[in-house]
Scaffold this motif. Structure first.
Motif, PDB file in Angstrom:
ATOM      1  N   ARG A 239      14.485  -5.274 -23.431  1.00 12.92           N
ATOM      2  CA  ARG A 239      14.760  -5.604 -22.015  1.00 12.92           C
ATOM      3  C   ARG A 239      15.110  -4.356 -21.209  1.00 12.92           C
ATOM      4  NH1 ARG A 239      18.089 -10.741 -24.080  1.00 12.92           N
ATOM      5  NH2 ARG A 239      16.297 -12.132 -24.226  1.00 12.92           N
ATOM      6  N   VAL A 240      15.857  -3.450 -21.823  1.00 14.27           N
ATOM      7  CA  VAL A 240      16.174  -2.198 -21.113  1.00 14.27           C
ATOM      8  C   VAL A 240      14.869  -1.468 -20.804  1.00 14.27           C
ATOM      9  CG1 VAL A 240      17.438  -0.022 -21.199  1.00 14.27           C
ATOM     10  CG2 VAL A 240      18.361  -2.022 -22.384  1.00 14.27           C
ATOM     11  N   LEU A 241      13.984  -1.442 -21.776  1.00 16.70           N
ATOM     12  CA  LEU A 241      12.719  -0.716 -21.594  1.00 16.70           C
ATOM     13  C   LEU A 241      11.838  -1.387 -20.546  1.00 16.70           C
ATOM     14  CD1 LEU A 241      11.849  -0.008 -25.329  1.00 16.70           C
ATOM     15  CD2 LEU A 241      13.115   1.420 -23.736  1.00 16.70           C
ATOM     16  N   VAL A 242      11.785  -2.710 -20.583  1.00 19.10           N
ATOM     17  CA  VAL A 242      10.973  -3.437 -19.597  1.00 19.10           C
ATOM     18  C   VAL A 242      11.496  -3.125 -18.189  1.00 19.10           C
ATOM     19  CG1 VAL A 242      10.436  -5.740 -18.708  1.00 19.10           C
ATOM     20  CG2 VAL A 242      10.242  -5.290 -21.147  1.00 19.10           C
ATOM     21  N   ALA A 243      12.809  -3.098 -18.036  1.00 20.08           N
ATOM     22  CA  ALA A 243      13.397  -2.795 -16.726  1.00 20.08           C
ATOM     23  C   ALA A 243      13.024  -1.383 -16.285  1.00 20.08           C
ATOM     24  CB  ALA A 243      14.914  -2.965 -16.786  1.00 20.08           C
ATOM     25  N   ALA A 244      13.079  -0.444 -17.219  1.00 20.78           N
ATOM     26  CA  ALA A 244      12.726   0.946 -16.879  1.00 20.78           C
ATOM     27  C   ALA A 244      11.243   1.055 -16.532  1.00 20.78           C
ATOM     28  CB  ALA A 244      13.068   1.879 -18.044  1.00 20.78           C
ATOM     29  N   HIS A 245      10.395   0.372 -17.304  1.00 15.86           N
ATOM     30  CA  HIS A 245       8.955   0.374 -16.986  1.00 15.86           C
ATOM     31  C   HIS A 245       8.716  -0.153 -15.580  1.00 15.86           C
ATOM     32  CE1 HIS A 245       7.700  -0.116 -21.475  1.00 15.86           C
ATOM     33  NE2 HIS A 245       7.989   1.117 -21.163  1.00 15.86           N
ATOM     34  N   ALA A 246       9.440  -1.227 -15.255  1.00 11.62           N
ATOM     35  CA  ALA A 246       9.217  -1.884 -13.955  1.00 11.62           C
ATOM     36  C   ALA A 246       9.485  -0.908 -12.812  1.00 11.62           C
ATOM     37  CB  ALA A 246      10.109  -3.124 -13.842  1.00 11.62           C
ATOM     38  N   VAL A 247      10.521  -0.092 -12.965  1.00 12.75           N
ATOM     39  CA  VAL A 247      10.834   0.894 -11.918  1.00 12.75           C
ATOM     40  C   VAL A 247       9.690   1.903 -11.799  1.00 12.75           C
ATOM     41  CG1 VAL A 247      12.423   2.749 -11.260  1.00 12.75           C
ATOM     42  CG2 VAL A 247      13.334   0.610 -12.203  1.00 12.75           C
ATOM     43  N   GLY A 248       9.195   2.364 -12.945  1.00 10.07           N
ATOM     44  CA  GLY A 248       8.103   3.344 -12.932  1.00 10.07           C
ATOM     45  C   GLY A 248       6.818   2.762 -12.357  1.00 10.07           C
ATOM     46  N   ALA A 249       6.536   1.513 -12.706  1.00  8.03           N
ATOM     47  CA  ALA A 249       5.326   0.858 -12.194  1.00  8.03           C
ATOM     48  C   ALA A 249       5.420   0.701 -10.675  1.00  8.03           C
ATOM     49  CB  ALA A 249       5.163  -0.510 -12.857  1.00  8.03           C
ATOM     50  N   ALA A 250       6.588   0.277 -10.218  1.00 14.79           N
ATOM     51  CA  ALA A 250       6.776   0.061  -8.780  1.00 14.79           C
ATOM     52  C   ALA A 250       6.631   1.379  -8.024  1.00 14.79           C
ATOM     53  CB  ALA A 250       8.153  -0.560  -8.534  1.00 14.79           C
ATOM     54  N   GLU A 251       7.176   2.449  -8.579  1.00 12.45           N
ATOM     55  CA  GLU A 251       7.091   3.732  -7.862  1.00 12.45           C
ATOM     56  C   GLU A 251       5.640   4.206  -7.768  1.00 12.45           C
ATOM     57  OE1 GLU A 251       9.922   6.766  -8.704  1.00 12.45           O
ATOM     58  OE2 GLU A 251       8.669   8.319  -7.777  1.00 12.45           O
ATOM     59  N   ARG A 252       4.894   4.039  -8.856  1.00 13.01           N
ATOM     60  CA  ARG A 252       3.485   4.464  -8.768  1.00 13.01           C
ATOM     61  C   ARG A 252       2.750   3.663  -7.696  1.00 13.01           C
ATOM     62  NH1 ARG A 252      -1.342   4.387 -13.302  1.00 13.01           N
ATOM     63  NH2 ARG A 252      -2.854   5.594 -12.073  1.00 13.01           N
ATOM     64  N   ALA A 253       2.980   2.355  -7.674  1.00 20.68           N
ATOM     65  CA  ALA A 253       2.299   1.505  -6.677  1.00 20.68           C
ATOM     66  C   ALA A 253       2.680   1.935  -5.263  1.00 20.68           C
ATOM     67  CB  ALA A 253       2.658   0.038  -6.919  1.00 20.68           C
ATOM     68  N   LEU A 254       3.965   2.210  -5.053  1.00 22.91           N
ATOM     69  CA  LEU A 254       4.401   2.577  -3.692  1.00 22.91           C
ATOM     70  C   LEU A 254       3.837   3.940  -3.292  1.00 22.91           C
ATOM     71  CD1 LEU A 254       5.979   2.038  -1.127  1.00 22.91           C
ATOM     72  CD2 LEU A 254       8.010   2.993  -2.238  1.00 22.91           C
ATOM     73  N   ARG A 255       3.804   4.875  -4.236  1.00 27.92           N
ATOM     74  CA  ARG A 255       3.254   6.204  -3.905  1.00 27.92           C
ATOM     75  C   ARG A 255       1.786   6.079  -3.486  1.00 27.92           C
ATOM     76  NH1 ARG A 255       6.297  10.480  -4.585  1.00 27.92           N
ATOM     77  NH2 ARG A 255       8.204  10.230  -5.806  1.00 27.92           N
ATOM     78  N   LEU A 256       1.045   5.304  -4.249  1.00 29.98           N
ATOM     79  CA  LEU A 256      -0.373   5.134  -3.911  1.00 29.98           C
ATOM     80  C   LEU A 256      -0.522   4.433  -2.554  1.00 29.98           C
ATOM     81  CD1 LEU A 256      -1.687   4.086  -7.452  1.00 29.98           C
ATOM     82  CD2 LEU A 256      -2.295   6.181  -6.205  1.00 29.98           C
ATOM     83  N   ALA A 257       0.299   3.416  -2.331  1.00 32.93           N
ATOM     84  CA  ALA A 257       0.184   2.646  -1.082  1.00 32.93           C
ATOM     85  C   ALA A 257       0.602   3.488   0.115  1.00 32.93           C
ATOM     86  CB  ALA A 257       1.040   1.384  -1.175  1.00 32.93           C
ATOM     87  N   SER A 258       1.632   4.303  -0.030  1.00 40.09           N
ATOM     88  CA  SER A 258       2.077   5.085   1.126  1.00 40.09           C
ATOM     89  C   SER A 258       1.066   6.200   1.425  1.00 40.09           C
ATOM     90  CB  SER A 258       3.499   5.626   0.932  1.00 40.09           C
ATOM     91  OG  SER A 258       3.574   6.428  -0.207  1.00 40.09           O
ATOM     92  N   ASP A 259       0.449   6.786   0.377  1.00 39.13           N
ATOM     93  CA  ASP A 259      -0.611   7.784   0.626  1.00 39.13           C
ATOM     94  C   ASP A 259      -1.766   7.133   1.380  1.00 39.13           C
ATOM     95  OD1 ASP A 259       0.840   9.649  -0.723  1.00 39.13           O
ATOM     96  OD2 ASP A 259      -0.374   9.628  -2.557  1.00 39.13           O
ATOM     97  N   TRP A 260      -2.121   5.935   0.945  1.00 40.85           N
ATOM     98  CA  TRP A 260      -3.230   5.228   1.588  1.00 40.85           C
ATOM     99  C   TRP A 260      -2.874   4.878   3.043  1.00 40.85           C
ATOM    100  CZ3 TRP A 260      -8.130   4.447   1.603  1.00 40.85           C
ATOM    101  CH2 TRP A 260      -8.690   3.360   2.272  1.00 40.85           C
ATOM    102  N   ALA A 261      -1.640   4.486   3.242  1.00 45.75           N
ATOM    103  CA  ALA A 261      -1.222   4.090   4.597  1.00 45.75           C
ATOM    104  C   ALA A 261      -1.264   5.282   5.560  1.00 45.75           C
ATOM    105  CB  ALA A 261       0.190   3.501   4.557  1.00 45.75           C
ATOM    106  N   ARG A 262      -1.053   6.469   5.027  1.00 44.02           N
ATOM    107  CA  ARG A 262      -1.142   7.678   5.857  1.00 44.02           C
ATOM    108  C   ARG A 262      -2.599   7.995   6.191  1.00 44.02           C
ATOM    109  NH1 ARG A 262       1.916  10.083   2.199  1.00 44.02           N
ATOM    110  NH2 ARG A 262       4.048   9.500   2.669  1.00 44.02           N
ATOM    111  N   GLU A 263      -3.475   7.694   5.234  1.00 44.71           N
ATOM    112  CA  GLU A 263      -4.886   8.078   5.344  1.00 44.71           C
ATOM    113  C   GLU A 263      -5.697   7.060   6.150  1.00 44.71           C
ATOM    114  OE1 GLU A 263      -8.221   8.107   1.928  1.00 44.71           O
ATOM    115  OE2 GLU A 263      -6.296   9.002   1.345  1.00 44.71           O
ATOM    116  N   ARG A 264      -5.429   5.805   5.955  1.00 47.65           N
ATOM    117  CA  ARG A 264      -6.260   4.734   6.509  1.00 47.65           C
ATOM    118  C   ARG A 264      -5.974   4.542   8.004  1.00 47.65           C
ATOM    119  NH1 ARG A 264     -10.928   2.012   5.967  1.00 47.65           N
ATOM    120  NH2 ARG A 264     -10.737  -0.213   6.433  1.00 47.65           N
TER     121      ARG A 264
END
Ligand SMILES: Cc1cc2nc3c(=O)[nH]c(=O)nc-3n(C[C@H](O)[C@H](O)[C@H](O)COP(=O)(O)OP(=O)(O)OC[C@H]3O[C@@H](n4cnc5c(N)ncnc54)[C@H](O)[C@@H]3O)c2cc1C
Length: 430
Positions: A239-264
């Protein structure tokens, strides 16, 4: 209080970023083929060994990286950025094996597993027993020279890769839930089905049947009757690991989305200037920041020691909060990408599918809430809400006795696998 990375943690983070970058190369293959071919698996094994981050929860003396919980979380959130469950390529033994292996079992299973030469998979869930593993129907009848196991297990993650399974069965006539180490090539172990799931995972989650599988007394992991406690110890860690993964997954998604939002550009300006897009970005950044703090705090509390039941509820808080936040963040990322967010070659689309299971496995969100409410009922709110003012407890080293509460959904002894509690050994991470 100090929220900065120590030089050691900063090095570890860099090492994890590098490892994740090297594994990321395999995402497209995994998505296209719902898994990896033998060559890619072999190459990944070498990449992981070169990083020194294999078996990071195991003591250095046992071939692991010997990391504390804060260190493991630092690594795992970087691995969480990987799609298609590729974080699973960075193998680690179960807490159950770490806590309970005899010296002979250690030689036969654990040490080779730490070296990446053998792999185990957990076979706990059954058609009629998921959230409540006490309902399992798999039995281990005592025989003259051991046990005869009969039953069915579902959703065995890494079941294709594994050469042995950790099987929870009720020993008869004792009625004692017990974990068994069962080699997959033992006569009577049968692959029953390999279902397809929402995600295209790096490995499979097959169902197995056990038809009169004979094992010796030496197949018992821990003691007869200790099975549920060991399972809970493993869930705690996962469970600790799943929680840590979730933070990493969310950050990657947000980084990609914010880059796209700047570009689009739509409506005459980059979409990042549209306030409804801004709200999604702001909410996502807030979700990630809050949950990163929580996950690190919980890891820090585990490293310090403390009441195992309260730690267990804190881990439940981190799991439910981080995984639900990741679900929100990834969903918004898909929305920000528009139609492109719905295409499988976009990592946010894959994260959208991948992160869904984090609210189901290792204890559903509902079960985590029950654990948190149980803590509030039994011990009150302070352990969950307040920062500790007490000095840290002395951590026990590998092999020392752990308290083993047996209640359903309660914690794993002191909540720590042994390898994670000793002092750091220099050179543990290359
Ligand atoms: C991809 C995948 C991989 C998995 N890997 C493994 C593995 O490696 N090994 C393994 O053993 N298992 C594995 N599992 C099984 C997983 O742990 C279970 O799916 C999970 O524990 C839920 O059990 P269940 O599916 O039987 O749902 P159920 O327990 O039937 O729950 C159904 C619903 O009822 C809710 N519910 C249940 N009890 C309560 C309650 N008391 N109060 C309120 N709500 C409740 C649940 O939250 C859920 O919403 C995996 C599952 C998946 C999907």
């Amino acid at each position: 209080m100090d929220f900065s990375y120590s030089p050691r943690l900063a090095d570890l983070k860099e090492c994890a970023v590098d490892l994740a970058r090297k594994i990321m190369v395999y995402e497209d293959e995994c998505e296209a083929g719902n898994g990896l071919g033998p060559e890619s698996r072999a190459a990944l094994r070498q990449i992981v060994l070169a990083s020194g981050l294999q078996a990071m929860n195991a003591p250095v003396a046992w071939g692991g990286a010997g990391l504390t919980w804060v260190e493991q979380v630092t690594v795992e959130e970087e691995l969480g950025a990987l799609t298609n469950g590729l974080w699973a390529a960075v193998w680690r033994p179960t807490a159950a094996a770490l806590l309970a292996s005899t010296p002979e079992q250690r030689e036969r299973y654990l040490l080779p597993e730490n070296r990446g030469e053998r792999f185990g998979a957990r076979a706990i869930t059954e058609p009629e027993a998921g959230s409540d593993p006490r309902r399992i129907a798999t039995v281990a009848e005592r025989t003259l020279d051991g046990y005869r196991i009969t039953g069915e297990k579902w959703f065995v993650t890494l079941g294709d890769l594994a050469d042995h399974l950790l099987v929870l069965a009720i020993v008869r006539p004792d009625g004692a839930p017990t974990l068994f180490l069962v080699d997959k090539d033992t006569p009577g172990v049968r692959l029953a089905a390999t279902p397809r799931y929402t995600h295209n995972f790096a490995y499979e989650h097959p169902h197995f049947a056990f038809d009169d599988v004979h094992v010796g007394h030496d197949a018992v992991l821990g003691e007869v009757g200790a099975g549920l406690d060991l399972v809970q110890a493993t869930f705690f860690e996962e469970r600790v690991l799943v929680a840590a993964h979730a933070v990493g997954a969310a950050e990657r998604a947000l980084r990609l989305a914010s880059d796209w939002a700047r570009e689009r550009v739509q409506g005459g300006q980059p979409i990042i200037r549209h306030q409804l897009i801004q709200a999604m970005l702001a909410d996502s950044a807030t979700d990630i920041a809050v949950n990163r703090m929580l996950v690190y705090r919980v890891a820090w509390e585990i490293d310090r020691g403390g009441d195992p039941k309260t730690l267990n509820a804190m881990v439940a808080m981190a799991k439910v909060s981080a995984t639900e936040a990741a679900g929100r963040v990834v969903d918004r990322a898909v929305q920000i990408f528009g139609g492109r967010g719905y295409m499988r070659d976009n990592p946010v689309e894959r994260l959208y599918r991948d992160t869904r299971v984090d609210r189901i496995w290792m204890g559903t969100s509902e079960v985590q809430r029950l654990m948190i409410a149980n803590e509030i009922d039994k011990r009150g709110l302070s352990g969950l809400l307040r920062f500790s003012t007490a000095p840290a407890e002395t951590n026990a080293g590998p092999g020392e006795e752990n308290e083993r509460p047996g209640a359903e959904n309660e914690g794993p002894g002191n909540g720590q696998a042994p390898g994670t509690r000793g002092p750091l050994v220099e050179g543990a991470v290359r």
